[in-house]
Design a protein around this motif. Structure first.
Motif, PDB file in Angstrom:
ATOM      1  N   GLU A  30      38.804   8.092  64.614  1.00 37.45           N
ATOM      2  CA  GLU A  30      38.439   8.349  66.004  1.00 37.45           C
ATOM      3  C   GLU A  30      38.751   9.784  66.412  1.00 37.45           C
ATOM      4  N   GLY A  31      37.841  10.368  67.177  1.00 36.78           N
ATOM      5  CA  GLY A  31      37.933  11.777  67.534  1.00 36.78           C
ATOM      6  C   GLY A  31      38.903  12.113  68.641  1.00 36.78           C
ATOM      7  N   HIS A  32      39.565  11.122  69.249  1.00 35.61           N
ATOM      8  CA  HIS A  32      40.460  11.465  70.358  1.00 35.61           C
ATOM      9  C   HIS A  32      41.814  11.968  69.869  1.00 35.61           C
ATOM     10  N   HIS A  33      42.084  11.888  68.563  1.00 35.03           N
ATOM     11  CA  HIS A  33      43.276  12.544  68.017  1.00 35.03           C
ATOM     12  C   HIS A  33      42.924  13.987  67.685  1.00 35.03           C
ATOM     13  N   LEU A  34      43.865  14.911  67.888  1.00 35.38           N
ATOM     14  CA  LEU A  34      43.557  16.330  67.720  1.00 35.38           C
ATOM     15  C   LEU A  34      43.278  16.695  66.262  1.00 35.38           C
ATOM     16  N   ALA A  35      44.023  16.110  65.330  1.00 35.25           N
ATOM     17  CA  ALA A  35      43.825  16.476  63.922  1.00 35.25           C
ATOM     18  C   ALA A  35      44.335  15.364  63.010  1.00 35.25           C
ATOM     19  N   TYR A  36      43.657  15.230  61.884  1.00 37.48           N
ATOM     20  CA  TYR A  36      44.097  14.334  60.811  1.00 37.48           C
ATOM     21  C   TYR A  36      44.600  15.178  59.647  1.00 37.48           C
ATOM     22  N   LEU A  37      45.681  14.747  59.037  1.00 38.82           N
ATOM     23  CA  LEU A  37      46.194  15.430  57.855  1.00 38.82           C
ATOM     24  C   LEU A  37      45.472  14.902  56.613  1.00 38.82           C
ATOM     25  N   PRO A  38      45.402  15.718  55.564  1.00 38.96           N
ATOM     26  CA  PRO A  38      44.558  15.350  54.410  1.00 38.96           C
ATOM     27  C   PRO A  38      45.184  14.360  53.435  1.00 38.96           C
ATOM     28  N   ASN A  39      46.430  13.960  53.667  1.00 36.57           N
ATOM     29  CA  ASN A  39      47.095  13.055  52.717  1.00 36.57           C
ATOM     30  C   ASN A  39      46.727  11.593  53.001  1.00 36.57           C
ATOM     31  N   MET A  40      45.441  11.296  52.976  1.00 33.07           N
ATOM     32  CA  MET A  40      44.956   9.950  53.282  1.00 33.07           C
ATOM     33  C   MET A  40      45.209   9.022  52.098  1.00 33.07           C
ATOM     34  N   ARG A  41      45.533   7.763  52.413  1.00 33.64           N
ATOM     35  CA  ARG A  41      45.808   6.775  51.356  1.00 33.64           C
ATOM     36  C   ARG A  41      44.999   5.513  51.616  1.00 33.64           C
ATOM     37  N   LEU A  42      44.326   5.076  50.580  1.00 26.58           N
ATOM     38  CA  LEU A  42      43.588   3.812  50.642  1.00 26.58           C
ATOM     39  C   LEU A  42      44.496   2.720  50.092  1.00 26.58           C
ATOM     40  N   LEU A  43      44.767   1.712  50.908  1.00 22.58           N
ATOM     41  CA  LEU A  43      45.716   0.656  50.556  1.00 22.58           C
ATOM     42  C   LEU A  43      44.991  -0.669  50.358  1.00 22.58           C
ATOM     43  N   ASN A  44      45.686  -1.596  49.704  1.00 21.68           N
ATOM     44  CA  ASN A  44      45.171  -2.962  49.499  1.00 21.68           C
ATOM     45  C   ASN A  44      43.875  -2.974  48.683  1.00 21.68           C
ATOM     46  N   VAL A  45      43.903  -2.307  47.547  1.00 24.46           N
ATOM     47  CA  VAL A  45      42.770  -2.336  46.629  1.00 24.46           C
ATOM     48  C   VAL A  45      43.075  -3.390  45.565  1.00 24.46           C
ATOM     49  N   GLY A  46      42.503  -4.577  45.737  1.00 23.89           N
ATOM     50  CA  GLY A  46      42.794  -5.652  44.793  1.00 23.89           C
ATOM     51  C   GLY A  46      41.911  -6.860  45.035  1.00 23.89           C
ATOM     52  N   VAL A  47      41.984  -7.819  44.129  1.00 23.79           N
ATOM     53  CA  VAL A  47      41.205  -9.049  44.242  1.00 23.79           C
ATOM     54  C   VAL A  47      42.137 -10.255  44.151  1.00 23.79           C
ATOM     55  N   PHE A  48      41.584 -11.414  44.486  1.00 18.00           N
ATOM     56  CA  PHE A  48      42.335 -12.661  44.328  1.00 18.00           C
ATOM     57  C   PHE A  48      41.404 -13.724  43.746  1.00 18.00           C
ATOM     58  N   GLY A  49      42.012 -14.749  43.213  1.00 17.63           N
ATOM     59  CA  GLY A  49      41.250 -15.833  42.591  1.00 17.63           C
ATOM     60  C   GLY A  49      41.937 -16.382  41.376  1.00 17.63           C
ATOM     61  N   THR A  50      42.565 -15.498  40.588  1.00 19.67           N
ATOM     62  CA  THR A  50      43.284 -15.898  39.386  1.00 19.67           C
ATOM     63  C   THR A  50      44.575 -15.105  39.312  1.00 19.67           C
ATOM     64  N   ALA A  51      45.645 -15.765  38.937  1.00 19.14           N
ATOM     65  CA  ALA A  51      46.909 -15.067  38.691  1.00 19.14           C
ATOM     66  C   ALA A  51      46.834 -14.489  37.286  1.00 19.14           C
ATOM     67  N   ALA A  52      46.430 -13.221  37.195  1.00 23.24           N
ATOM     68  CA  ALA A  52      46.143 -12.625  35.898  1.00 23.24           C
ATOM     69  C   ALA A  52      46.321 -11.117  35.953  1.00 23.24           C
ATOM     70  N   PRO A  53      46.493 -10.472  34.780  1.00 26.30           N
ATOM     71  CA  PRO A  53      46.641  -9.012  34.738  1.00 26.30           C
ATOM     72  C   PRO A  53      45.343  -8.296  35.096  1.00 26.30           C
ATOM     73  N   TYR A  54      45.505  -7.140  35.705  1.00 23.63           N
ATOM     74  CA  TYR A  54      44.385  -6.248  35.972  1.00 23.63           C
ATOM     75  C   TYR A  54      44.085  -5.399  34.730  1.00 23.63           C
ATOM     76  N   ASN A  55      43.015  -4.614  34.809  1.00 21.76           N
ATOM     77  CA  ASN A  55      42.660  -3.683  33.741  1.00 21.76           C
ATOM     78  C   ASN A  55      43.852  -2.800  33.372  1.00 21.76           C
ATOM     79  N   ASP A  56      44.102  -2.650  32.083  1.00 20.33           N
ATOM     80  CA  ASP A  56      45.292  -1.928  31.635  1.00 20.33           C
ATOM     81  C   ASP A  56      45.283  -0.451  32.000  1.00 20.33           C
ATOM     82  N   LEU A  57      44.108   0.175  32.081  1.00 22.80           N
ATOM     83  CA  LEU A  57      44.044   1.612  32.314  1.00 22.80           C
ATOM     84  C   LEU A  57      44.068   1.969  33.786  1.00 22.80           C
ATOM     85  N   ILE A  58      43.253   1.316  34.610  1.00 25.67           N
ATOM     86  CA  ILE A  58      43.155   1.720  36.019  1.00 25.67           C
ATOM     87  C   ILE A  58      43.503   0.605  36.990  1.00 25.67           C
TER      88      ILE A  58
END
Length: 420
Positions: A30-58
């Protein structure tokens, strides 16, 4: 900057303005804040359905296909082919950093230490897996400056200059995404992602910082081009044994642009070959596979940029990579096609052969405007009965180049983005 530790900076956690499970999320700043800092973080990147390991590399990063930062209709920075590039970014770190930080943030399994009994290198930290429900599953955190280069070049994003900031993330949670290490594991949905942003609403501070933008902003955007190395004539049959083939490719995606570093990631054209009886082999489709006796030469504007016949040999290729891009996570056999390292390293299935030759990146420095860019690649065939045959199969060659771009302010309070 000192204001990071003061009360002038506040953190907001933004829900997506629109969200389609398994497809897309859009965040509006939203534009009503004067400035955003560039250290943005995307959180909660994941899936559900099976209790199992994710890809080993990423880890669960595998569900992301593309991330784009917009200001209105203007594309500021983008990362397509996200999974392949993310695999390189995670590989491009010291082993200690991967173990102590990256594995916890990305829920992946790289960063090895030596087992006291077998003396093999392995990932020994407790696995952080997905779960069966949205509210109990685990997800990754993505530091967006690692994948959107423009964010590394700016001190802040003032709303007066960028009034309509928007982050769009494209997802793919199908089995083909390879987010799980077994493609029969059920995926019932994904976590609802959040965007963490830091804001500044102190006008005096923002006004001082804005003076630093008067000269404009320069950065190296990472752009992508792709060509296909075709399958060998015999597809890995006896006639390919010991036969060296040479292919030349022209990369028009970087034409009329200044390119600094150039990265090559090699992916099997048929990505189903990364899966054997439903089990993802090693790091899967986000790895970079090694050719047998691979040799590489780059011709920029009519001149070879490497001496003699170019990069030859696994050690020389790794040395060029480290000289060009810095620290890299490398284990015995990580960039070699032709060895059995089961006695010196193992993956999460206790089999070192599955991760042989899966982290073979090639990096070179160009440092010039591109009028004509050609690459010559040679590989030697083997008579190989496996389905996964990097030395004779069709392989997609993904090139990621650092392209010089700049943002220049105009007298009307707007800006223009151009290639430099």
């Amino acid at each position: 900057m000192s204001f990071y530790s003061s009360s002038q900076v506040k953190t907001l956690y933004l829900d997506p303005k629109s969200f389609v499970d398994g497809s897309r999320a859009v965040f509006e700043l939203e534009g009503h804040h004067l400035a955003y800092l560039p250290n943005m973080r995307l959180l909660n990147v994941g899936v559900f359905g099976t209790a199992a390991p994710y890809n080993d590399l990423i880890g669960p990063n595998a569900i992301i296909e593309r991330v784009t930062l917009y200001d209105g209709k203007t594309k500021l920075s983008e990362r397509n082919k996200y999974g392949l590039y993310r695999g390189f970014v995670l590989h491009n770190q010291k082993n200690s950093a991967l173990q102590s930080v990256s594995a916890q943030r990305n829920l992946n399994k790289i960063g090895f230490q030596q087992d006291n009994l077998t003396l093999r290198g392995e990932f020994v930290l407790p696995a952080i897996d997905s779960n069966t429900a949205r509210n109990t599953t685990n997800g990754a955190n993505v530091e967006l400056r690692q994948v959107l280069p423009m964010l590394n070049a700016v001190s802040h994003l003032p709303s007066d200059l960028f009034p309509n900031l928007r982050l769009e993330v494209v997802f793919n949670t199908s089995a083909a995404s390879g987010v799980y290490n077994n493609d029969t594991h059920a995926i019932n949905g994904q976590q609802i992602p959040l965007l963490a942003v830091d804001i500044l609403d102190d006008k005096s501070v923002v006004d001082k910082m804005n003076k630093g933008l008067a000269k404009g902003i320069n950065w190296l955007e990472v752009e992508h081009d792709q060509v296909l190395y075709p399958a060998s004539a015999n597809g890995g049959a006896a006639g390919d044994q010991g036969v060296e083939e040479t292919k030349n490719f022209k990369l028009d995606g970087f034409k009329n642009k200044r390119v600094e570093r150039l990265l090559l990631i090699k992916e099997m054209a048929d990505t189903t070959k990364y899966v054997d009886t439903n089990v993802v082999q090693g790091f899967g489709r986000y790895s970079s596979i090694a050719f047998f006796n691979g040799k590489y030469q780059y011709r920029l504007n009519g001149k070879n940029i490497l001496p003699d016949d170019g990069i030859q040999g696994d050690a020389e290729r790794l040395a060029y990579m480290v000289d060009t891009y810095g620290d890299s996570f490398a284990y015995p056999g990580s960039n070699q096609n032709d060895i059995n390292s089961d006695d010196v390293v193992k993956d999460t299935s206790n089999d070192g052969t599955k991760i042989i030759g899966q982290l073979d990146y090639t990096g070179v420095y160009l440092g010039d405007h591109v009028k004509d860019l050609q690459v010559e690649i040679r590989r030697t065939g083997l008579h190989d009965g496996r389905a996964f045959k990097a030395e004779t199969s069709a392989v997609s060659l993904h090139y990621f180049g650092e392209v010089a771009k700049g943002l220049v302010l105009n007298k009307k309070g707007g800006y223009m983005i151009a290639y430099l």
